[in-house]
Enzyme design. Structure first.
Site, PDB file in Angstrom:
ATOM      1  CG  ASP A 138      -1.762   1.132   1.413  1.00 13.65           C
ATOM      2  OD1 ASP A 138      -2.216   1.662   0.389  1.00 13.65           O
ATOM      3  OD2 ASP A 138      -2.005   1.546   2.558  1.00 13.65           O
ATOM      4  CG  ASP A 140      -4.575  -1.641   3.045  1.00 14.48           C
ATOM      5  OD1 ASP A 140      -4.907  -1.511   1.854  1.00 14.48           O
ATOM      6  OD2 ASP A 140      -3.889  -0.809   3.667  1.00 14.48           O
TER       7      ASP A 140
END
Length: 883
Positions: A566, A763
């Protein structure tokens, strides 16, 4: 165009609490029969609440006002350290308005200093001199408002299937532990049972693990008679551990004394044998006496186990081997083998205990007591008794006992117990502090935010212990292999004793060779060293702020081909700062900023916070919206006194048919476009900061022959800018949360196993879908829960460190297996060829076990890997999200 307004750090998802005077709150029918109107329920003031007004914020326990001043606590009430704090669960609470009335009535009690009900968590927080005595009163109040509500002290969720941890005192045999685990798992009512020899812990899951204790004790005693199964205490006690250590030292000393006496008698027999060749009777008596001193415990245990049906254990095999040597006239060799077996057994035991102690002392940083401030006095209380909002005094040299926030004083903290980096960190009033760090200078007072069982020191310990119980595939294979290995070697020994003897007629030679096989038939070196290697790897990671959630995670990391990451909060700091306000036409920059801040003021996203903070820093007056509508992943629509305001990305405004002909993308940075009454009035530019160690960490990952990929919801140009400055190989930009998971699947199909590193709630699905999920410790709880590895420091350098630790750990485990099997096979071959004796067999058993143990723990003594660039540069990129 980027997706800049999703949940978490990359996808800006707003949580809006509409708390203005115009309330449109809807309630589900709760059947309580009470008025659900909001009259006098929310009285918003411009500043902090006055004493006793905390009930005004009962639904918004985690709400903060626009200038980072908390609205959730009246300091005069919560920090009244003369009161005891307690938390109760309000079971069956179904009405927010009822919760408000309950809170007001409880707060009106004269004995109560503070009371707050969180409807979202169904928790009642109270402060009083004796809250326990008031529990019936709380129940009466709550029942009178909502009859089905039940007030109970907060405890861990019971669940249907319970998990209980027991300590196996006096457990001394890794192979025996494996047999115990197998038989306990066969019990009716046990869902799963795992024994971790490194921690001597038995973790049992079932409907009622406590009720199974007698049967568990019976199984353990039948396999290793001295083992005592006791429930693990959650309270920290230092003294009993010390006593246990002294007891263990006395056992070792006792063994050493017997070994010393037996050795002296054995040496006397050897000397007499050479000095007086004709005194064979006296010599043999000395050898028998030495054998009794050295081997009585081994033989007696073997006899007891024989009646219990246990044949292939090390005591029985060693007894048969040495007594067999007596039968063929090898008195000296029988005693010598028993002597060196006992010496090896003692050294192995000491090595295991020492390694276990070193690992646990490194990760068990829980305080026994804390210094509670009560008025002007300091009371020493057990750490487990400290409650949320208690004020604790931390003196120089003390560890931070519990997670909290500094309320008075300033100091520097040594964070090396958590991060492995001895760089002092300055803290002052308002700064959060993490338990386990060491206060190096001034006296500070902290307000407890997490009780002992929820603080970092306990989370680290639990993580290591739970991780040790999660066994990798190689460990499970060795457990299965050991069950077949010993019977195979015993059968081979029996074959060797009979068949060649019948052919050659030399019974003495082949029986002797068979006896050497029996000595090396115990699989303890294998069963012990492999899990200890993984436990050492877990311990090595914890010393560097890396929490592996199991040996399986360590095993999986070694095979990863790609590290996908990420961006915001992982590669970058996530500390967005407004760089510029770019208005159009006659709009003023401050007006544009104030309008956007009013629209974003109820959000918790870093981008929204940066806009609100920038407006507060300029002293701008912010208006609370009367209505807010969120469009996940795109933007926000709010109603202010000047009309309808739209804040979001390019696509979001375009979907409302906003004319964006005046919009010009001339600067890099995160761009939030603003429209008033369907007219574009400007945009705000925000930039993030790349982490100092990001470039060095990416370089180290690539040095391990691993591909690096960025999966981000931001625009392509911004992703390319970050990739260019950090050296990331590939980028996948403009991804919504579900699209990240799709891209992850594509990467797995193309390259193989993937580690994904993230930090946000969004996530969590990707972390769960990756072969290895890793979460930054500063990230959302959902991400941390879904991850296989947690990087406590939130540093990028932890990624290559974790990979290195995993590879070294697996390498050591394989080394132990190959070394142990190779030595045992070599001794067997040499024995068949007539070159090996029982002395070599003893080395192949206990000697190899000691070497494998020492090899397993060497990872603990390795320094931090030197893969980060010491000349780190602080980079503040200007990156665009507006593609």
């Amino acid at each position: 165009m980027s997706n800049l307004l999703n949940s978490s750090n990359e996808e800006h998802s707003h949580t809006h609490h509409q708390c203005d005077s115009d309330h449109n709150h809807s309630h589900h029918e709760c059947g309580c029969g009470h008025d659900h109107s909001h009259q006098n329920e929310h009285l918003h003031s411009s500043g902090h609440p006055q004493a006793g007004q905390n009930e005004l914020f009962h639904i918004h326990v985690n709400h903060a006002d626009v200038c980072e001043k908390t609205l959730t606590r009246d300091p005069g009430d919560l920090t009244d350290t003369k009161s005891e704090k307690r938390v109760y669960l309000l079971e069956n609470l179904g009405c927010a308005n009822c919760a408000s009335k309950m809170e007001q009535k409880i707060l009106a009690l004269p004995e109560i200093d503070y009371a707050s009900i969180s409807f979202t968590t169904k928790q009642l927080h109270v402060a009083a001199n004796d809250p326990e005595k008031l529990l019936p009163v709380f129940q009466e109040i709550c029942s009178s408002i909502e009859p089905d509500v039940k007030v109970v002290p907060r405890t861990k969720s019971p669940g249907i299937v319970k998990t209980k941890t027991f300590i196996l005192e006096n457990l001394g045999c890794a192979n025996c532990a494996s047999k115990m685990e197998k038989r306990i798992n066969e019990l009716t009512g046990i869902n799963n049972a795992t024994i971790t020899f490194a921690t001597k812990q038995l973790k049992v899951s079932g409907l009622s693990p406590e009720s199974m204790l007698p049967e568990i004790q019976k199984i353990c005693s039948s396999i290793e008679s001295d083992v005592k199964v006791v429930p693990k205490e959650t309270t920290v006690h230092t003294a009993p551990e010390t006593t246990g250590n002294k007891h263990k030292l006395s056992d070792n000393l006792k063994s050493g004394i017997f070994i010393g006496i037996g050795s002296a008698v054995f040496i006397a027999g050897e000397i007499l044998k050479h000095v007086l060749p004709g005194s064979s009777m006296i010599v043999n008596i000395l050898f028998v006496l030495a054998y009794i001193i050295l081997g009585y415990r081994i033989v007696w245990t073997a006899i007891n186990n024989l009646f219990k049906g246990r044949i292939f254990d090390e005591n029985f095999l060693m007894s048969i081997a040495t007594l067999g040597a007596f039968c063929i006239g090898e008195f000296a060799e029988a005693v010598g083998v028993m002597l060196f077996y006992r010496i090896g057994e003692l050294f192995e035991h000491v090595a295991v205990e020492k390694s276990r102690g070193q690992i646990m002392s490194a990760v068990d940083m829980r305080p026994e007591v804390v210094n509670l401030l009560v008025g002007e006095d300091v009371r020493i209380i057990p750490s487990g008794d400290a409650q949320v909002d208690d004020i604790l005094v931390v003196r120089p040299g003390d560890r931070i006992p519990l997670d909290g926030v500094v309320v008075e004083g300033d100091s520097r903290l040594d964070t090396s117990p958590l991060t492995g980096e001895p760089v002092p960190v300055k803290v002052a009033s308002g700064d959060k502090v993490t338990s386990g760090c060491i206060n190096t200078s001034g006296v500070i007072k902290i307000r407890v935010e997490k009780v002992l069982e929820e603080s970092m020191v306990t989370r680290i310990l639990d993580s290591v212990e739970n991780a040790a119980a999660s066994k990798p595939k190689i460990d499970r294979f060795i457990t299965r292999f050991s069950r077949a290995y010993t019977p195979f070697v015993v059968i081979l020994a029996l074959f060797t004793a009979i068949v060649p003897s019948l052919i050659t007629g030399d019974w003495t030679k082949w029986v002797y060779t068979a006896l050497t096989f029996l000595v090396i038939s115990c699989p303890c070196a294998l069963v012990l060293s492999v899990p200890l290697a993984f436990f050492s790897g877990i311990g090595a990671g914890s010393k560097r702020g890396i929490l592996f959630k199991g040996g399986a995670a360590l095993e999986a990391i070694k095979d990863i081909k790609v590290v996908a990451m990420d961006k915001t909060g992982t590669i970058t700091e996530g500390n967005f700062v407004v760089q510029n306000s770019v208005p159009t036409g006659n709009i003023e920059a401050d007006y544009l900023l104030a309008l956007a801040a009013g629209c974003e003021r109820t959000s918790t996203h870093p981008i929204a916070n940066s806009i609100v903070n920038a407006a507060c820093a300029k002293g701008l007056s912010l208006e609370r919206p009367t209505a807010v509508n969120e469009f996940s992943g795109r933007g926000v629509q709010a109603t202010l006194s000047d009309g309808e305001v739209l804040c979001g990305n390019f696509d979001f405004l375009e979907s409302f048919q906003i004319d964006l002909s005046d919009y010009k993308n001339e600067q890099y940075g995160t761009e939030v476009l603003v429209a008033l009454n369907r007219r574009f009035i400007g945009h705000i530019i925000i930039s993030d900061t790349i982490k100092e160690d990001a470039a060095a960490a990416i370089s180290a990952i690539k040095g391990l022959d691993i591909l690096t990929v960025m999966l981000t919801g931001d625009g392509k140009s911004s992703a390319e800018a970050v990739a260019a400055q950090t050296g990331i190989d590939d980028i996948r930009a403009k991804l919504l949360p579900h699209e990240k998971l799709t891209e992850l699947r594509k990467i797995q199909d193309s390259y193989g196993q993937v580690m994904f590193v993230g930090d946000g709630i969004n996530d969590a699905p990707v972390l769960a879908g990756a072969d290895v999920g890793a979460a930054m410790g500063s990230g959302a709880d959902a991400a941390i829960e879904a991850a296989d590895v947690v990087f406590m420091t939130s540093a990028m350098e932890a990624i290559p460190q974790s990979i290195s630790i995993a590879r070294i750990t697996n390498k050591i485990a394989v080394q132990n297996i190959v070394f142990a099997l190779a030595i045992k096979a070599l001794v067997m071959v040499l024995g068949l060829a007539g070159f090996a004796n029982m002395w070599m067999a003893v080395f192949a058993d206990t000697g190899v076990a000691i070497i494998c143990v020492l090899n397993s723990i060497r990872i603990l003594y390795r320094g931090n890997s030197s893969y980060t660039d010491p000349a780190r540069q602080h980079i503040t990129p200007k990156i665009s999200y507006s593609d």
